[in-house]
Motif scaffolding. Structure first.
Motif, short mmCIF file in Angstrom:
data_model
loop_
_atom_site.label_atom_id
_atom_site.label_comp_id
_atom_site.label_asym_id
_atom_site.label_seq_id
_atom_site.Cartn_x
_atom_site.Cartn_y
_atom_site.Cartn_z
N ASP A 84 19.89 42.38 26.61
CA ASP A 84 18.45 42.45 26.42
C ASP A 84 17.85 43.58 27.26
N VAL A 85 18.33 43.73 28.50
CA VAL A 85 17.83 44.79 29.36
C VAL A 85 18.13 46.15 28.76
N LEU A 86 19.37 46.35 28.32
CA LEU A 86 19.72 47.66 27.77
C LEU A 86 18.93 47.95 26.49
N GLU A 87 18.83 46.97 25.60
CA GLU A 87 18.13 47.21 24.34
C GLU A 87 16.65 47.49 24.57
N SER A 88 16.10 47.03 25.68
CA SER A 88 14.70 47.35 26.00
C SER A 88 14.53 48.81 26.39
N ARG A 89 15.64 49.50 26.68
CA ARG A 89 15.58 50.89 27.13
C ARG A 89 15.90 51.89 26.03
N ILE A 90 16.20 51.43 24.84
CA ILE A 90 16.49 52.34 23.73
C ILE A 90 15.44 52.16 22.65
N GLN A 140 19.54 50.77 15.20
CA GLN A 140 20.15 49.50 14.81
C GLN A 140 21.30 49.14 15.76
N PRO A 141 21.53 47.84 16.00
CA PRO A 141 22.64 47.45 16.88
C PRO A 141 23.98 48.04 16.46
#
Length: 305
Positions: free
Chosen positions: A237-243, A248-249
């Protein structure tokens, strides 16, 4: 770490331990078979975001892996986003940047996603940490978590703690673990583990990490231990908040040396995965038998990045 605690810990024992706690790990879907490649070259065009484990991929212990910096530079030249995702929880953001600089990398603070940052993002769910004790390195005061007490050396100190935050096993030992388990059996309290790794590859072999001790506490003391870091969701969740939310995943790929943390965690959130076979947990071993035994299948296998 006491030498007696490390006796017999090799890839087979680590693999067996991870399999023994499989029920509490996230569930995921995998490809039928992995694709083997000589390095990340053939992988580059398929993904937009490249996420690197540290131990076993970029470095082994305090030694950077040859060619890793050059590969990072090549990906950036291709317009790829690059991140490090590490279960090393004993370093603050600033200390993590300094560590990678010493290894020859130039990651920005935004590009380093640690299990410590994942733990910080969720620790508020426990309310005020007043009275909690922390298990970490001598140089880490854990001030970003508040005013926590270093873990005590005697049972009475442990009994008075209101909760435990486990960030590093650098100063931990089997006698201390037994003392903590006994205290938790007398009175159950929250336990948060900021590094779910059971072992980590070092120059001399494998070290026991907080994840091993945390799973032991869960099994022996009947406590629902909170784990933050690969393969558990909060770090992703932390990483996806930075991209960019437009990515798409399936266009994100994780490079790591373990099946149960790196590959499983990536697959659980829909990312691609690359198992790096020559430097980390499976160095010198055939990874195929471990893939078959676990059913955890990476999208790619490379000897080195």
């Amino acid at each position: 770490m006491l030498s007696s605690e490390l006796a017999g810990w090799d890839a087979d024992k680590a693999f067996g331990f991870y399999e023994s706690v499989r029920a509490v790990l996230p569930r995921a879907r995998y490809p039928a078979t992995p694709t083997c490649a000589p390095d990340l070259g053939p992988v580059a065009e398929r993904y937009d975001v490249f996420v690197f484990d540290a131990f076993g991929v970029l470095n082994v212990g305090e030694t950077p892996i040859k060619g890793a910096r050059e590969r990072i530079d090549q990906l950036r030249e291709l317009g790829k986003s690059v991140f490090v995702m590490t279960n090393g929880a004993s370093f603050s953001a600033e200390a993590s940047m300094e560590k990678f600089r010493k290894f020859g990398f130039d990651f920005t603070e935004n590009e380093i996603v640690s299990s410590r940052s994942a733990t910080l993002s969720t620790i508020g769910s426990f309310g005020d940490l007043d009275g909690w004790h922390v298990i970490t390195t001598e140089r880490d005061d854990a001030a970003d978590f508040g005013q926590l007490e270093p873990i005590g050396e005697v049972a009475d100190d442990l009994d008075e703690a209101e909760g435990f935050l486990f960030l590093s096993s650098a100063r931990w030992s089997e006698p201390k673990q037994a003392m903590l388990e006994a205290s938790l059996m007398r009175r159950k309290r929250p336990v948060v583990v900021g590094n779910p790794d059971a072992v980590a590859p070092r120059e001399y072999g494998l070290s026991l990490e907080p994840g091993y001790y945390g799973h032991r506490i869960a099994q022996r003391c009947g406590i629902d231990v909170a784990f933050h870091g690969k393969p558990f969701p909060s770090i992703y969740d932390v990483l996806e908040s930075r991209i960019s939310p437009d990515i798409q995943p399936s266009r994100v790929v994780m490079m790591g040396d373990t099946l149960h943390t790196d590959v499983l965690g990536a697959a659980a959130c829909g990312w691609g995965s690359v198992l790096v076979a020559s430097h980390g947990l499976f160095r010198g071993l055939g990874v195929e038998s471990y893939i078959t035994a676990s059913g955890i299948v990476p999208d790619w296998i490379v000897p080195s990045i």
